[in-house]
Scaffold this motif. Structure first.
Motif, PDB file in Angstrom:
ATOM      1  N   VAL A  39       0.922  -1.124   0.000  1.00  0.00           N
ATOM      2  CA  VAL A  39       0.207   0.069  -0.073  1.00  0.00           C
ATOM      3  C   VAL A  39       0.842   1.190  -0.053  1.00  0.00           C
ATOM      4  O   VAL A  39       0.649   2.005  -0.771  1.00  0.00           O
ATOM      5  N   LYS A  40       1.881   1.316   0.880  1.00  0.00           N
ATOM      6  CA  LYS A  40       2.699   2.264   0.692  1.00  0.00           C
ATOM      7  C   LYS A  40       3.414   2.668  -0.297  1.00  0.00           C
ATOM      8  O   LYS A  40       3.533   3.730  -0.772  1.00  0.00           O
ATOM      9  N   ALA A  41       4.098   1.592  -0.956  1.00  0.00           N
ATOM     10  CA  ALA A  41       4.964   1.625  -2.301  1.00  0.00           C
ATOM     11  C   ALA A  41       3.992   2.182  -3.294  1.00  0.00           C
ATOM     12  O   ALA A  41       4.339   3.129  -4.116  1.00  0.00           O
ATOM     13  N   ALA A  42       2.614   1.822  -3.397  1.00  0.00           N
ATOM     14  CA  ALA A  42       1.632   1.969  -4.362  1.00  0.00           C
ATOM     15  C   ALA A  42       1.454   3.688  -4.530  1.00  0.00           C
ATOM     16  O   ALA A  42       1.359   4.346  -5.330  1.00  0.00           O
ATOM     17  N   ILE A  43       1.075   4.095  -3.114  1.00  0.00           N
ATOM     18  CA  ILE A  43       0.998   5.708  -2.820  1.00  0.00           C
ATOM     19  C   ILE A  43       2.026   6.599  -3.168  1.00  0.00           C
ATOM     20  O   ILE A  43       1.965   7.374  -3.982  1.00  0.00           O
ATOM     21  N   LYS A  44       3.263   5.943  -2.591  1.00  0.00           N
ATOM     22  CA  LYS A  44       4.493   6.818  -3.207  1.00  0.00           C
ATOM     23  C   LYS A  44       4.619   6.736  -4.735  1.00  0.00           C
ATOM     24  O   LYS A  44       5.038   7.773  -5.051  1.00  0.00           O
ATOM     25  N   ALA A  45       4.464   5.856  -5.179  1.00  0.00           N
ATOM     26  CA  ALA A  45       4.889   5.688  -6.576  1.00  0.00           C
ATOM     27  C   ALA A  45       3.796   6.791  -7.212  1.00  0.00           C
ATOM     28  O   ALA A  45       4.174   7.313  -8.237  1.00  0.00           O
ATOM     29  N   ASP A  46       2.590   6.591  -6.956  1.00  0.00           N
ATOM     30  CA  ASP A  46       1.694   7.483  -7.595  1.00  0.00           C
ATOM     31  C   ASP A  46       2.006   8.964  -7.457  1.00  0.00           C
ATOM     32  O   ASP A  46       1.720  10.046  -8.235  1.00  0.00           O
TER      33      ASP A  46
END
Length: 529
Positions: free
Chosen positions: A335-342
């Protein structure tokens, strides 16, 4: 309306009107008239001729320009900035409208956000059609600026972005509230997290559908001394409702488990799986991950003037909070990685946009230290700010000299003759200060340096009030602050018009003409100005 009955003459010469057809006064289009109403012709006139057939006094031109003249006296371009935010909405009569809102800071450092216009859009919402609305608003309100450098804040839809580009305006600022929504949705749709939320939604839906289940849940809440709150069903398009659903579920998980195992409900439960201890742990972790985004969304939605200067500091803070920790579960890390990438890819293209946002942040006394930037970029930002001030003031002075009237009978003075020493040596032995332009640039650089070294204010302070007090100390920097801090970081100001529009174009007034809707919305939002 622009329709005309088609007349015919009988053999006896008596003139009669044929009410089986109508013809458009503007283009001659003939349409059948069979069912006792003129809705077809009305739609034709609206679609192809707008309000051209209606003669009315334009209330906007009678009222708001006077307010604008007070804020835009001669030569005040350097003191007042106009930016625009725009958004679309649909009325009860399924007519589509586009609202344009202006934003400026007065001489007293007060933010004003008048509604300029609300226009119907009968064609498809392409970038080209929306661009025509924007250019029309700029021309109608005489907001043209050199190079049309008018920042426009919109949502992040592709047609809105293209509209600003095609209109020759810019920079285009994507609504930060929408950006947070997209990033959060990206994080909540990772595979395993999506499955966890699906199980929670089934439980919540069960208690919403069954009055018996709701009664049992309330009984269990009272028994366990928990707040008698109802469970929240989320709306997929609004990530913050998912946050609220998750938070409420965790608050009531003991009562939910007790209710689902009660004899009165157990036999009626189908395809409902309660959360395991691991699921609860993941839900609690994800809730903490989403908490900063929830706080930022609330801040942007409730702030009276969410300036564009807040965008990059808030973005940086959220990204920093997404750093993985050893205690995180696999789902939480995803979840953190997806938010950060966006979020990382937002506000980086074109490069000029990011530089514009850096300068906006530097002009906000809350964030002027630019502590979120590395030292080299921090110094470059203030150097760019100095260059922009010198360039803008120099251009304005040249334009003022070029357009200064001399009068019909006035005699122009001959150019001053250089002395023999000046003609002989020129700039070879010029003083340390150089020419007047060099002296002016040095003075601006010194003023910017003093501003950079000055103490800022707390992040919950009022930047406009700070500038009201300190404008006399940094007059040229203050001029730029008026230009930049007037730009909203979200399209919320335009979206707030929708609630006003809903109160005006009601079910009982669904046939209100677009022109009258425009005037009523205009008066409602701008009367206090």
């Amino acid at each position: 309306m622009g329709a005309l009955w088609l007349p015919v003459h009988h053999e006896n010469g008596k003139r009669l009107v044929d009410k089986t057809a109508t013809v458009c006064r503007h283009c001659g289009t003939r349409m059948a008239y069979k069912h006792g109403n003129t809705s077809s012709m009305a739609s034709h006139v609206k679609r192809h001729h707008g309000e051209s057939g209606v003669k009315k006094k334009d209330a906007q031109q009678l009222l708001l320009p006077d307010a604008f003249k007070q804020c835009f006296p001669a030569g005040s371009d350097r003191a007042i900035a106009i930016t625009k935010s725009t958004d679309g909405w649909t009325s009860r009569a399924t007519e589509s409208y586009v609202t344009v809102t202006a934003h400026y800071i007065t001489a007293e450092w007060e933010m004003k956000s008048p509604v300029l216009q609300t226009r119907p859009l009968y064609e498809s919402h392409t970038g080209t059609n929306l661009a025509q609305v924007l250019t029309g608003a700029v021309a109608e309100w005489k907001l043209e600026r050199p190079k049309n450098n008018i920042p426009v804040t919109t949502d992040n839809a592709k047609n809105q972005v293209n509209a600003v580009k095609e209109a020759g305006l810019g920079p285009q600022i994507g609504c930060f509230a929408h950006v947070i929504n997209f990033a959060s949705q990206r994080g909540l749709t990772v595979n395993k997290m999506d499955g966890l939320l699906g199980r929670i939604r089934k439980v919540v839906s069960f208690f919403h559908r069954s009055t018996t289940a709701a009664h049992v849940l309330k009984t269990k809440q009272e028994m366990l001394q928990l707040p008698t709150h109802k469970l929240i069903q989320d709306v997929p398009t609004r990530w913050n409702s998912t946050y609220d659903m998750l938070e409420r579920y965790l608050e009531q998980q003991a009562a939910i488990f007790s209710a689902l195992t009660d004899k009165a409900l157990k036999k009626n439960i189908r395809d409902i799986v309660t959360l395991s201890d691991d699921d609860v742990k993941v839900a609690e972790e994800v809730l903490q991950v989403l908490k900063p985004l929830k706080m930022v969304t609330a801040l942007l939605s409730t702030a009276s003037a969410p300036s564009v200067s807040m965008v990059l500091p808030l973005k940086t803070k959220i990204i920093q909070s997404m750093a993985p920790s050893e205690e995180d579960s696999t789902i939480t890390r995803d979840v953190k990685a997806a938010i950060k990438a966006d979020l990382n890819r937002r506000y980086t293209d074109p490069p000029d946009l990011q530089n514009y946002l850096h300068r906006s942040t530097a002009l906000d006394p809350r964030f002027k230290s630019l502590s979120h930037l590395d030292p080299a970029l921090r110094q470059r930002t203030y150097s760019d700010l100095t260059t922009e001030i010198v360039g803008r003031l120099g251009t304005e002075e040249q334009e003022g000299q070029a357009t200064e009237p001399t009068g019909g009978g006035a005699r122009t003075s001959p150019p001053q003759k250089e002395s023999a020493m000046e003609e002989l040596f020129g700039e070879t032995f010029a003083g340390k200060g150089g020419t007047g332009k060099k002296l002016f640039a040095d003075a601006i650089e010194e003023e910017v340096a003093y501003y950079q070294a000055a103490s800022g204010i707390q992040v919950d302070g009022d930047p406009l009030n700070w500038w009201k007090i300190n404008e006399c100390r940094y007059p040229h920097v203050a001029m730029m602050a008026r230009c930049y801090l007037a730009v909203p970081g979200t399209s919320v100001p335009s979206e707030r018009v929708f609630s006003t529009a809903g109160d005006i174009v009601t079910a009982k007034r669904s046939t209100l003409s677009p022109g009258n809707a425009d005037i009523l919305i205009f008066l409602k939002k701008n009367l206090k100005l």
